[in-house]
Design a protein around this motif. Structure first.
Motif, PDB file in Angstrom:
ATOM      1  N   GLN A   1     -22.383   0.735   7.001  1.00 41.39           N
ATOM      2  CA  GLN A   1     -22.600  -0.500   6.373  1.00 41.39           C
ATOM      3  C   GLN A   1     -21.282  -1.623   6.658  1.00 41.39           C
ATOM      4  O   GLN A   1     -20.825  -2.331   5.882  1.00 41.39           O
TER       5      GLN A   1
ATOM      6  N   ASP B   1       0.858  -1.126  -0.031  1.00 40.34           N
ATOM      7  CA  ASP B   1       0.086  -0.166  -0.098  1.00 40.34           C
ATOM      8  C   ASP B   1       0.928   1.160  -0.031  1.00 40.34           C
ATOM      9  O   ASP B   1       2.094   1.216   0.544  1.00 40.34           O
ATOM     10  N   ARG B   2       0.339   2.134  -0.509  1.00 39.81           N
ATOM     11  CA  ARG B   2       1.067   3.863  -0.628  1.00 39.81           C
ATOM     12  C   ARG B   2       1.008   4.476   0.384  1.00 39.81           C
ATOM     13  O   ARG B   2       1.915   5.076   0.884  1.00 39.81           O
TER      14      ARG B   2
HETATM   15  C1  FAD Z   1     -16.458   9.782   1.454  1.00 45.60           C
HETATM   16  C2  FAD Z   1     -16.971   8.109   1.608  1.00 45.60           C
HETATM   17  C3  FAD Z   1     -18.015   7.748   2.186  1.00 45.60           C
HETATM   18  C4  FAD Z   1     -18.401   6.411   2.362  1.00 45.60           C
HETATM   19  N1  FAD Z   1     -19.325   5.761   2.700  1.00 45.60           N
HETATM   20  C5  FAD Z   1     -19.723   4.478   2.783  1.00 45.60           C
HETATM   21  C6  FAD Z   1     -20.622   3.983   3.562  1.00 45.60           C
HETATM   22  O1  FAD Z   1     -21.281   4.787   4.405  1.00 45.60           O
HETATM   23  N2  FAD Z   1     -20.939   2.597   3.265  1.00 45.60           N
HETATM   24  C7  FAD Z   1     -20.066   1.852   2.311  1.00 45.60           C
HETATM   25  O2  FAD Z   1     -20.565   0.778   2.459  1.00 45.60           O
HETATM   26  N3  FAD Z   1     -19.183   2.380   1.652  1.00 45.60           N
HETATM   27  C8  FAD Z   1     -18.977   3.646   1.774  1.00 45.60           C
HETATM   28  N4  FAD Z   1     -18.037   4.264   0.916  1.00 45.60           N
HETATM   29  C9  FAD Z   1     -17.550   3.266   0.182  1.00 45.60           C
HETATM   30  C10 FAD Z   1     -16.271   2.017   0.622  1.00 45.60           C
HETATM   31  O3  FAD Z   1     -15.380   3.008   1.629  1.00 45.60           O
HETATM   32  C11 FAD Z   1     -15.525   1.988  -0.533  1.00 45.60           C
HETATM   33  O4  FAD Z   1     -16.229   1.334  -1.464  1.00 45.60           O
HETATM   34  C12 FAD Z   1     -14.526   0.769  -0.064  1.00 45.60           C
HETATM   35  O5  FAD Z   1     -13.612   1.328   0.791  1.00 45.60           O
HETATM   36  C13 FAD Z   1     -13.922   0.037  -1.223  1.00 45.60           C
HETATM   37  O6  FAD Z   1     -13.007  -0.789  -0.985  1.00 45.60           O
HETATM   38  P1  FAD Z   1     -11.732  -0.831  -1.880  1.00 45.60           P
HETATM   39  O7  FAD Z   1     -10.620  -1.915  -0.970  1.00 45.60           O
HETATM   40  O8  FAD Z   1     -12.088  -1.411  -3.161  1.00 45.60           O
HETATM   41  O9  FAD Z   1     -10.939   0.393  -1.878  1.00 45.60           O
HETATM   42  P2  FAD Z   1     -10.324   1.455  -0.746  1.00 45.60           P
HETATM   43  O10 FAD Z   1     -10.747   1.155   0.417  1.00 45.60           O
HETATM   44  O11 FAD Z   1     -10.335   2.689  -1.156  1.00 45.60           O
HETATM   45  O12 FAD Z   1      -8.573   0.785  -0.883  1.00 45.60           O
HETATM   46  C14 FAD Z   1      -7.792   0.979  -1.815  1.00 45.60           C
HETATM   47  C15 FAD Z   1      -6.349   0.978  -1.348  1.00 45.60           C
HETATM   48  O13 FAD Z   1      -5.438   0.735  -2.289  1.00 45.60           O
HETATM   49  C16 FAD Z   1      -4.522   1.622  -1.983  1.00 45.60           C
HETATM   50  N5  FAD Z   1      -3.899   2.274  -3.349  1.00 45.60           N
HETATM   51  C17 FAD Z   1      -4.409   2.709  -4.361  1.00 45.60           C
HETATM   52  N6  FAD Z   1      -3.687   2.844  -5.360  1.00 45.60           N
HETATM   53  C18 FAD Z   1      -2.560   2.389  -5.061  1.00 45.60           C
HETATM   54  C19 FAD Z   1      -1.551   2.343  -5.567  1.00 45.60           C
HETATM   55  N7  FAD Z   1      -1.077   2.637  -6.873  1.00 45.60           N
HETATM   56  N8  FAD Z   1      -0.179   1.499  -4.790  1.00 45.60           N
HETATM   57  C20 FAD Z   1      -0.247   1.322  -3.562  1.00 45.60           C
HETATM   58  N9  FAD Z   1      -1.505   1.390  -3.143  1.00 45.60           N
HETATM   59  C21 FAD Z   1      -2.600   1.737  -3.759  1.00 45.60           C
HETATM   60  C22 FAD Z   1      -5.390   2.868  -1.284  1.00 45.60           C
HETATM   61  O14 FAD Z   1      -4.161   3.279  -0.520  1.00 45.60           O
HETATM   62  C23 FAD Z   1      -6.004   2.110  -0.503  1.00 45.60           C
HETATM   63  O15 FAD Z   1      -5.337   1.322   0.807  1.00 45.60           O
HETATM   64  C24 FAD Z   1     -17.651   5.322   1.286  1.00 45.60           C
HETATM   65  C25 FAD Z   1     -16.598   6.115   0.393  1.00 45.60           C
HETATM   66  C26 FAD Z   1     -16.265   7.387   0.579  1.00 45.60           C
HETATM   67  C27 FAD Z   1     -15.175   7.803  -0.347  1.00 45.60           C
END
Ligand code: FAD
Length: 487
Positions: A64, A46-47
């Motif tokens: 959620q 992770d970054r």
């Molecule tokens: C403002 C906001 C409110 C939200 N509210 C809700 C809610 O109430 N209920 C709900 O269910 N969902 C909610 N969500 C959505 C939910 O948080 C996301 O859908 C969820 O975090 C997705 O998980 P993910 O693992 O796909 O992405 P993320 O949790 O975004 O994780 C991506 C990871 O990849 C890392 N990364 C990215 N690019 C790179 C790279 N090139 N190199 C190294 N590391 C990298 C990042 O640092 C991060 O740790 C919300 C989102 C936001 C932004």
């Protein structure tokens, strides 16, 4: 744009593993734990300097997290899953035991900073217990490619460029960074998705925490000072109906500040020639203390690309300035906030959607509304809006999420999980309980591919489903499992 040519160089291989997970966010961590627990030598990158993505450093942790988050419109409590199981269940029990909240009697209501610290600590602990390696403060760059086959990633950190070799890479970056750089077909968010989900397209937001608030005095000052019809008409005219609603409890003060030319509740940022608005609602209270919290949102438009470094840089700076100025406005104008100050802004601008892979199958809202069944089901999903609508119509619908949404077209050696998986609208698969379950399924699939030496698109799905059932997954009732030859 002008270009320069990067000279060829020898890059040290810092890990040679079965499974490399790019992104230690909500979904990536669960994928890495699952892969490692299933016997794969695993590294997650992770970054940031901490794990958890949007529920870790992003600090937006509570919404959620549980299947039972009741929604007033849904006449039953299980809005997301028929039950907790697997790693998500283990996580939530341990999270609550560490004081993270959600399960009574540990805490009541939302306390995002406390929850985020617990989530980050616990996810790191679970990773370490699983035997997965963690490579932090490292940005995943290009995939290591042999033709259309991905065999690891290049990454950048304080040491310079490093290489991680892997039999299978899981793209858990949220914006499908690995797939995009590999040249795989990508789905970009579109404006028309707003009609399907008000958070689409992209739905960016950043969380912040405020201290020094005298909530009692604030509440006392509200009495007799509520927004008038005239204030509401002014707000609707000048900042729009949604923002007026979000600010309703401080509308008279907001109007005063705006009319005095001292505060602008909507900031503008130029993104690719388009003026994009940055805005936010009010500051909410944490239970029983002098803290408050809020979110800054970015206009939902297809002009904003969460996978574009320049967009993210400009918007990241704008949301931070916006949070500071909002707290300044509160401290100058709103009784009870005289000593308020900005404690922290989450270190990144998160997204609810963004670019994702074009998978061997793309799940749609229509699939969710119709509760479609797929033979390669890996979990059942009650997408918020679809579930609410179908529940209102008397027959709540859960959709089968097919394995193929994790499998990108055009490249081998790669799976995508979380927001990077294939869905339309782009925000469809974002639910954070669901992305944990998806991550676990993806990690199990990747470990099976690595051990068996098969490419993800050739994985025997019945074997995967068998492993998922062993891990406690729910793939349907007895009759359905029989239909799938899983009993
Ligand atoms: C403002 C906001 C409110 C939200 N509210 C809700 C809610 O109430 N209920 C709900 O269910 N969902 C909610 N969500 C959505 C939910 O948080 C996301 O859908 C969820 O975090 C997705 O998980 P993910 O693992 O796909 O992405 P993320 O949790 O975004 O994780 C991506 C990871 O990849 C890392 N990364 C990215 N690019 C790179 C790279 N090139 N190199 C190294 N590391 C990298 C990042 O640092 C991060 O740790 C919300 C989102 C936001 C932004």
């Amino acid at each position: 744009m002008e270009h320069v040519v990067e000279p060829e160089k020898r890059v040290p291989v810092v890990y040679d593993v079965d499974v490399c997970v790019a992104g230690a966010g909500v979904s990536g961590v669960f994928a890495a734990i699952a892969a490692a627990r299933n016997g794969a030598r695993t590294v997650v990158i992770d970054r940031f300097g901490s794990v958890g993505g949007n529920i870790g450093p992003g600090m937006i942790v509570n919404g959620q997290m549980l299947p039972g988050s009741p929604h007033p419109d849904v006449p039953f409590t299980k809005t997301v899953y028929p039950g907790l199981f697997g790693l998500a269940e283990e996580f939530i029990n341990r999270y609550a035991a560490l004081g993270g909240g959600l399960l009574q009697p540990f805490t009541k209501g939302a306390n995002f900073p406390r929850g985020a610290s617990v989530a980050s600590y616990l996810l790191q602990e679970m990773l370490e217990e699983s035997g997965a390696s963690i490579l932090l403060s490292t940005f995943v760059a290009d995939p290591i490619k042999e033709g259309n086959l991905i065999r690891g990633v290049f990454a950048e950190n304080k040491s310079g460029r490093v290489a991680v070799r892997a039999k299978v890479v899981i793209d858990a970056t949220g914006e499908a960074d690995v797939a995009r750089r590999a040249g795989a077909p990508i789905l970009l968010p579109k404006n028309e998705y707003t009609a399907l989900d008000g958070h689409a397209p992209t739905g960016m937001g950043t969380y912040y925490v405020v201290g020094g608030i005298a909530w009692d005095r604030f509440r006392a000052a509200q009495k007799g000072n509520e927004a008038t019809e005239d204030d509401i008409a002014w707000g609707t005219r000048t900042i729009g109906a949604a923002l007026t609603k979000a600010h309703s409890y401080v509308l008279p003060y907001l109007r005063k500040a705006v009319e005095a030319g001292e505060y602008e509740p909507v900031a503008k940022v130029l993104i690719g020639g388009k003026s994009v608005s940055v805005h936010g609602g009010g500051v909410g209270q944490f239970e029983g203390n002098e803290l408050g919290h809020g979110q800054v949102q970015v206009e939902r438009t297809e002009e904003v690309n969460a996978g574009d470094g320049l967009h993210m840089s400009a918007l990241g700076a704008a949301v931070r300035a916006y949070a500071f100025e909002k707290v300044q406005f509160f401290s100058r104008y709103v009784p009870g906030f005289e000593n308020a100050y900005l404690i922290t802004v989450a270190p990144f601008l998160g997204s609810r959607g963004g670019p994702c892979i074009e998978g061997e199958y793309t799940l749609t809202m229509d699939d969710c509304l119709n509760g479609r069944r797929f033979d390669d089901v890996i979990y059942l999903y009650g997408e918020f809006r679809a579930l609410r609508k179908t529940a209102e119509a008397g027959a709540p619908k859960w959709v089968d999420v097919p394995y193929r949404v994790l499998v990108p077209q055009g490249v081998d050696g790669l799976l995508a999980t979380g927001r990077s998986a294939s869905g339309v609208p782009d925000t469809l698969l974002r639910n954070r309980l669901a992305v944990k379950v998806m991550g676990e399924a993806c990690g199990i699939a990747a470990s099976m591919c690595a051990v068996k030496g098969v490419e993800p698109r050739n994985l025997e799905v019945r074997e995967l489903q068998g492993a998922l059932l062993d891990a406690g997954f729910y793939l349907g009732d007895r009759a359905r499992l029989k239909e799938l030859s899983l009993t």
